[in-house]
Write a protein that holds these residues in place. Structure first.
Motif: not given
Length: 61
Positions: A54-55, A57-59, A18, A61
Motif C-alpha cells: 500500500i505504501e 501504491w500511495l507513492k 484500481n 499512483h
C-alpha cells in the motif's frame, strides 16, 4: 521481472480495478516501486507486508 505470485499479491491488496485506470507512466512508476520493494526483501514474497504494498501504491499512483 516480477513473478505471477507477486502480481497476485499486489492485486489482492490493491485490487485489479484500481490498477486498471492507471496511465502508462503511472503503471511504469508503480512497477518500478514494486520491483524495488521486491529486491529490498531479497525476492522473498513472504517478507513483504500488505502495508508495504500500500505504501508503494500511495507513492506511485
Amino acid at each position: 521481472m516480477l513473478s505471477e505470485s507477486y502480481y497476485e499479491r499486489i492485486f489482492s491488496v490493491i485490487g485489479k480495478d484500481n490498477l486498471k485506470n492507471l496511465s502508462p507512466s503511472q503503471e511504469a512508476s508503480l512497477m518500478k516501486g514494486f520491483e524495488k520493494l521486491f529486491k529490498q526483501n531479497d525476492g522473498d514474497l513472504g517478507e513483504i507486508t500488505p502495508d508495504e504494498i500500500i505504501e508503494v501504491w500511495l507513492k506511485h499512483h
